[in-house]
Design a protein around this motif. Structure first.
Motif, mmCIF file in Angstrom:
data_model
loop_
_atom_site.group_PDB
_atom_site.id
_atom_site.type_symbol
_atom_site.label_atom_id
_atom_site.label_comp_id
_atom_site.label_asym_id
_atom_site.label_seq_id
_atom_site.Cartn_x
_atom_site.Cartn_y
_atom_site.Cartn_z
ATOM 1 N N LEU A 20 -7.145 6.060 3.464
ATOM 2 C CA LEU A 20 -6.421 4.798 3.572
ATOM 3 C C LEU A 20 -4.918 5.073 3.608
ATOM 4 O O LEU A 20 -4.174 4.483 4.394
ATOM 5 N N GLY A 21 -4.473 6.018 2.748
ATOM 6 C CA GLY A 21 -3.058 6.387 2.718
ATOM 7 C C GLY A 21 -2.592 6.906 4.060
ATOM 8 O O GLY A 21 -1.561 6.492 4.574
ATOM 9 N N LEU A 78 -3.943 6.327 6.955
ATOM 10 C CA LEU A 78 -3.995 5.237 7.929
ATOM 11 C C LEU A 78 -2.743 4.366 7.792
ATOM 12 O O LEU A 78 -2.071 4.046 8.776
ATOM 13 N N LEU A 79 -2.412 4.017 6.540
ATOM 14 C CA LEU A 79 -1.247 3.168 6.302
ATOM 15 C C LEU A 79 0.033 3.862 6.763
ATOM 16 O O LEU A 79 0.887 3.261 7.406
ATOM 17 N N GLY A 80 0.151 5.158 6.419
ATOM 18 C CA GLY A 80 1.323 5.926 6.831
ATOM 19 C C GLY A 80 1.467 5.930 8.339
ATOM 20 O O GLY A 80 2.538 5.671 8.889
ATOM 21 N N GLY A 81 0.354 6.208 9.024
ATOM 22 C CA GLY A 81 0.373 6.235 10.484
ATOM 23 C C GLY A 81 0.761 4.886 11.062
ATOM 24 O O GLY A 81 1.573 4.798 11.985
ATOM 25 N N LEU A 82 0.209 3.825 10.464
ATOM 26 C CA LEU A 82 0.511 2.477 10.965
ATOM 27 C C LEU A 82 1.988 2.135 10.767
ATOM 28 O O LEU A 82 2.611 1.536 11.644
ATOM 29 N N THR A 83 2.531 2.533 9.614
ATOM 30 C CA THR A 83 3.952 2.245 9.370
ATOM 31 C C THR A 83 4.815 2.959 10.403
ATOM 32 O O THR A 83 5.763 2.389 10.955
ATOM 33 N N LEU A 84 4.473 4.229 10.675
ATOM 34 C CA LEU A 84 5.218 4.975 11.686
ATOM 35 C C LEU A 84 5.137 4.272 13.036
ATOM 36 O O LEU A 84 6.130 4.125 13.749
ATOM 37 N N LEU A 90 5.594 5.790 2.900
ATOM 38 C CA LEU A 90 5.789 6.478 4.172
ATOM 39 C C LEU A 90 6.340 7.885 3.933
ATOM 40 O O LEU A 90 5.891 8.856 4.558
ATOM 41 N N ALA A 91 7.296 7.999 3.009
ATOM 42 C CA ALA A 91 7.870 9.308 2.700
ATOM 43 C C ALA A 91 6.809 10.225 2.108
ATOM 44 O O ALA A 91 6.740 11.415 2.431
ATOM 45 N N SER A 119 3.404 14.911 3.017
ATOM 46 C CA SER A 119 2.112 15.603 2.941
ATOM 47 C C SER A 119 1.709 16.233 4.272
ATOM 48 O O SER A 119 0.737 16.966 4.334
ATOM 49 N N LEU A 120 2.439 15.929 5.346
ATOM 50 C CA LEU A 120 2.052 16.425 6.668
ATOM 51 C C LEU A 120 2.394 17.904 6.819
ATOM 52 O O LEU A 120 3.307 18.402 6.170
#
Lengths: 262, 292
Positions: A12-13, A15-21, B92-93, B98-99
């Motif tokens: 989920l994290g 997915l959310l990160g990708g969506l925010t980007l 986001l950070a 983590s990437l």
């Protein structure tokens, strides 16, 4: 590493990160897409694509002149920020003198003052001096904005470059300037490049000072685009913005090329 | 060449361009601004009445409900945008942190992209996304959450979205290095001692990143309090911030004393908010330091 209960949360994290980007990039993608619209309306092109708005941009003196003003202002302000920032950074990292702490914090102050406040203070000054609409008055204002960033970058780079190396060069008979140019300058070249690029980007896209200090005859691109953005919403705005991005990238390339010889 | 006390003029010569610039273009304008705010307004072609001293611009601005409302709106907008930027920027950070290396550079590039373009692209795109035929409204309609397209721009919502778009990248750019600085072996140690991933995050990563959060919050707050372009282009008359008012009074009406007064007020607002912010910031730093 991941136990079963945690895996969905982890996914989920992601997915959310990708969506925010994606959301961050979306307006930009929208603008690029819109810039190829054939019509006057604020509708993305679905079937037909056209370069009509690009042709209109480069066909009109108003826009090409604004682009040229932007280039002049950016070049001047990058040069100014590098000279000022490098001088101060060398002074505070290589010399021990009264006032270096005050100077290193004073140079950061413009970052903490809203641009409108400074612009409104500069307006009477620039108008009284009869410099409104001159590239160098605007470039000087942009310098003020990029100086803190350039200074911080160069100060960190200089603090990491070992002064003993320069001293060794001096011991081998190099004069101070030669020692600096041949030893220290190559060491901090990446920071100089980064500073120049940031100063360029800040100047090209700066809006507030551009609106206050420009005149109808001499405006940078953002200031010239403003009435367009306020009164009509034609895809010209999108096309002009894409030109700005290309211009920024070109400017970054030129800066990198010029500074590679350091 | 090293840091021995020196009485030579060399460092001063090196610093001279910056000193001149700071005096001429920073200290000078701020003083001029303060002086201008005490002039009397003049109607017609003049920007102010020379040689006068008056408090009328201040009493007018702070005396009327409209002026006080603008100050309040600027503060509320600034605090909300700063809070939103940190709240969205932190996860986001964390994600970018983590990437793997290459993906991280790409993701940071995506964060910086809006900053590579002029603000109009961002605002134009936001306008399109939130417009009555834009994807956001289409999704809302398709889900049946609303029967008619919602008006999402030229109101408070549009301004909030636009300003968060403009300011959030700064939060991410501060937070990612702050997260990168945390020693990964500490988290490995926590896991080795039996902490689950969530506990390790809550007890190790989160506290250690709080000083970075404090810095990000401060920068976002300062910039959000100067909000200008978002309210100007995506707001209505009700979304007037101090910065927009300075532009309207100074450039639109040519009333310099009023514009200068508003600018001084904006400066005072930033100073007061930053001073008040130092209290939660200290708490955040202490939380970060205490658990280290």
């Amino acid at each position: 590493m991941l136990n079963c209960a945690f895996k969905p949360v982890w996914l989920l994290g992601r997915l959310l990160g990708g969506l925010t980007l994606l959301a961050l990039v979306a307006p930009f993608v929208c603008a690029v897409w819109m810039s190829f619209a054939p019509g006057e309306l604020l509708e993305p092109p679905t079937g037909e694509w056209s370069v009509r708005w690009y042709r209109e941009f480069f066909g009109s003196v108003k826009w090409t002149r604004a682009l040229r003003t932007s280039a002049e202002v950016a070049a001047l302000s990058v040069a100014g920020a590098l000279v000022g920032g490098l001088g101060l950074a060398v002074a505070v990292t290589r010399f021990h003198f009264r006032g270096r702490y005050i100077l290193s914090s004073a140079v950061l102050l413009p970052m903490f003052v809203p641009a409108v406040v400074l612009a409104m203070g500069l307006l009477p000054l620039v108008m009284l001096a009869g410099l409104q609409g001159r590239a160098y008055s605007l470039a000087a204002a942009h310098c003020l904005v990029s100086l803190p960033v350039v200074f911080l970058l160069l100060r960190n780079a200089l603090a990491q470059a070992d002064p003993e190396l320069e001293r060794a060069a001096r011991g081998l008979g190099a004069r101070p300037w030669t020692a600096f140019r041949r030893v220290t300058l190559p060491l901090i070249a990446p920071a100089i490049l980064a500073g120049a690029v940031i100063a360029f980007i800040l100047s090209v896209n700066e809006f507030t000072f551009a609106v206050f200090l420009g005149t109808p005859g001499a405006r940078t691109l953002p200031a010239a685009l403003w009435p367009e953005a306020r009164d009509k919403d034609t895809p010209l705005l999108a096309a002009a913005s894409c030109v700005t991005v290309l211009f920024t990238l070109a400017g970054m390339w030129v800066t990198a090329h010029l500074l590679r010889r350091l | 060449m090293t840091t021995r006390p020196t009485h030579s003029a060399t460092p001063w010569l090196l610093a001279a361009p910056t000193i001149v610039l700071l005096i001429a273009l920073f200290a000078g304008p701020v003083l001029i601004l303060i002086r201008t705010s005490f002039y009397q307004s003049a109607g017609g072609a003049d920007f102010y009445r020379p040689g006068t001293w008056s408090l009328s611009a201040y009493s007018e601005l702070l005396g009327e409900r409209f002026g006080r409302g603008i100050v309040a709106f600027t503060v509320v907008l600034g605090v909300t945008v700063a809070a939103l930027s940190v709240a969205i920027g932190y996860p986001l950070a964390l994600f970018i942190h983590s990437l793997p290396k290459r993906a991280k550079a790409l993701a940071l590039g995506a964060v910086i992209l809006p900053k590579l373009t002029n603000v109009f692209v961002v605002l134009y795109g936001v306008n399109l996304l939130l417009g009555s035929t834009g994807p956001v409204n289409r999704v809302l309609l398709a889900l049946g959450l609303t029967s008619e397209p919602l008006l999402l721009t030229h109101n408070l919502f549009g301004v909030l979205v636009a300003e968060t778009y403009l300011i959030m990248p700064y939060a991410v750019l501060v937070l990612v290095p702050a997260l990168d600085r945390i020693d990964p072996s500490l988290i490995a140690a926590a896991r080795g001692l039996g902490a689950g991933p969530w506990t390790a995050f809550r007890r190790v990563t989160l506290p250690l990143s709080l000083p970075g959060v404090a810095v990000a919050g401060q920068l976002c707050l300062i910039w959000a309090l100067g909000a200008f372009v978002g309210p100007l282009l995506l707001g209505g008359p009700e979304q007037t911030t101090l910065a927009v008012k300075v532009q309207k009074d100074g450039m639109g009406y040519g009333d310099w004393p009023r514009a200068a007064t508003t600018a001084v007020l904006s400066l005072v607002t930033v100073a007061v908010c930053v001073a008040l912010y130092s209290w939660p910031a200290r708490a955040l730093r202490r939380l970060g330091g205490a658990s280290a």
